[in-house]
Design a protein around this motif. Sequence first.
Motif, short mmCIF file in Angstrom:
data_model
loop_
_atom_site.label_atom_id
_atom_site.label_comp_id
_atom_site.label_asym_id
_atom_site.label_seq_id
_atom_site.Cartn_x
_atom_site.Cartn_y
_atom_site.Cartn_z
N ALA A 106 0.79 -1.37 0.11
CA ALA A 106 0.06 0.04 0.09
C ALA A 106 1.00 1.26 -0.13
O ALA A 106 0.58 2.16 -0.72
CB ALA A 106 -1.05 -0.11 1.38
N ALA A 107 1.91 1.09 0.51
CA ALA A 107 2.88 2.43 0.75
C ALA A 107 3.60 2.48 -0.64
O ALA A 107 3.80 3.86 -1.17
CB ALA A 107 4.07 2.26 1.78
N ASP A 109 2.34 1.58 -3.40
CA ASP A 109 1.18 2.24 -4.36
C ASP A 109 1.04 3.68 -4.07
O ASP A 109 0.62 4.56 -5.37
CB ASP A 109 -0.17 1.50 -4.04
CG ASP A 109 -0.14 -0.04 -4.58
OD1 ASP A 109 0.87 -0.32 -5.38
OD2 ASP A 109 -0.86 -0.79 -4.21
N LYS A 110 0.94 4.10 -2.80
CA LYS A 110 0.84 5.55 -2.46
C LYS A 110 1.84 6.41 -3.40
O LYS A 110 1.84 7.36 -3.91
CB LYS A 110 0.81 5.69 -0.91
CG LYS A 110 0.15 6.85 -0.61
CD LYS A 110 0.29 7.24 0.85
CE LYS A 110 -0.19 8.45 1.44
NZ LYS A 110 0.45 8.88 2.70
N THR A 113 1.34 6.33 -7.08
CA THR A 113 0.42 7.12 -7.54
C THR A 113 0.73 8.80 -7.50
O THR A 113 0.64 9.49 -8.45
CB THR A 113 -0.98 7.26 -6.28
OG1 THR A 113 -1.41 5.77 -6.51
CG2 THR A 113 -2.03 8.08 -6.97
N ASP A 136 3.48 15.30 -2.38
CA ASP A 136 2.72 14.32 -2.10
C ASP A 136 3.80 12.96 -2.30
O ASP A 136 3.88 12.03 -1.53
CB ASP A 136 1.65 13.82 -3.15
CG ASP A 136 0.30 14.66 -2.92
OD1 ASP A 136 0.43 15.13 -1.65
OD2 ASP A 136 -0.49 14.76 -3.79
N ALA A 140 5.02 10.46 0.74
CA ALA A 140 4.92 9.10 0.58
C ALA A 140 6.40 8.35 0.91
O ALA A 140 6.16 7.40 1.39
CB ALA A 140 4.64 8.75 -0.93
N CYS A 144 6.40 5.88 4.35
CA CYS A 144 6.96 4.60 4.22
C CYS A 144 8.21 4.30 5.11
O CYS A 144 8.30 3.53 5.79
CB CYS A 144 7.32 4.29 2.67
SG CYS A 144 7.76 2.43 2.55
#
Length: 152
Positions: A106-107, A109-110, A113, A136, A140, A144
């Motif tokens: 998820a980290a 993916d953030k 993105t 952003d 991120a 992480c």
Amino acid sequence: MKKITLFAVACAVAVPLLASSAYAQFAKPEAAINYRQSAMTLMASHFGRMQPVFKGQAPYDAAAIKANVAVLQTIAALPWAAFGTGTQKDSNAKPDVWTDAAGFKAAQDKFSTAMTQLVAAADAGDLDKLRAASGDVGSACKGCHDKFQVKK
Ligand code: ASC
């Protein structure tokens, strides 16, 4: 006959798994650690060098930023395959990378993105969007690291 079929099925499953595992790419854990840390060092360099522009301390050269973001985007895809099982020892990675694989993904993916937004802003030549996307991306990175990296 049954045995052969089973063997074929096992191969069909195992071969792609092996090909995508860290061991297909790295001879030993230290090589994987070195690889991902090198990619992180390059990312920090290519991310960091743009910050004076985003802070208004250096002129905005759209072509130079676009070229730099393209390099960053390429490097940004590299580290994750180097976090294979057995590559924690003597690294800065917390065990959570492996025990919370979904959280680690998820980290990633953030970050991915935010990187997509940064690429779009660089392509558009839009400094305001670049600033926002860079913020952003930085969040991120930090999010992480806070969660998955041993504090030094
Ligand atoms: C960097 C770097 C990080 C991130 C993070 C952003 O350049 O080395 O770890 O940006 O500091 O908040």
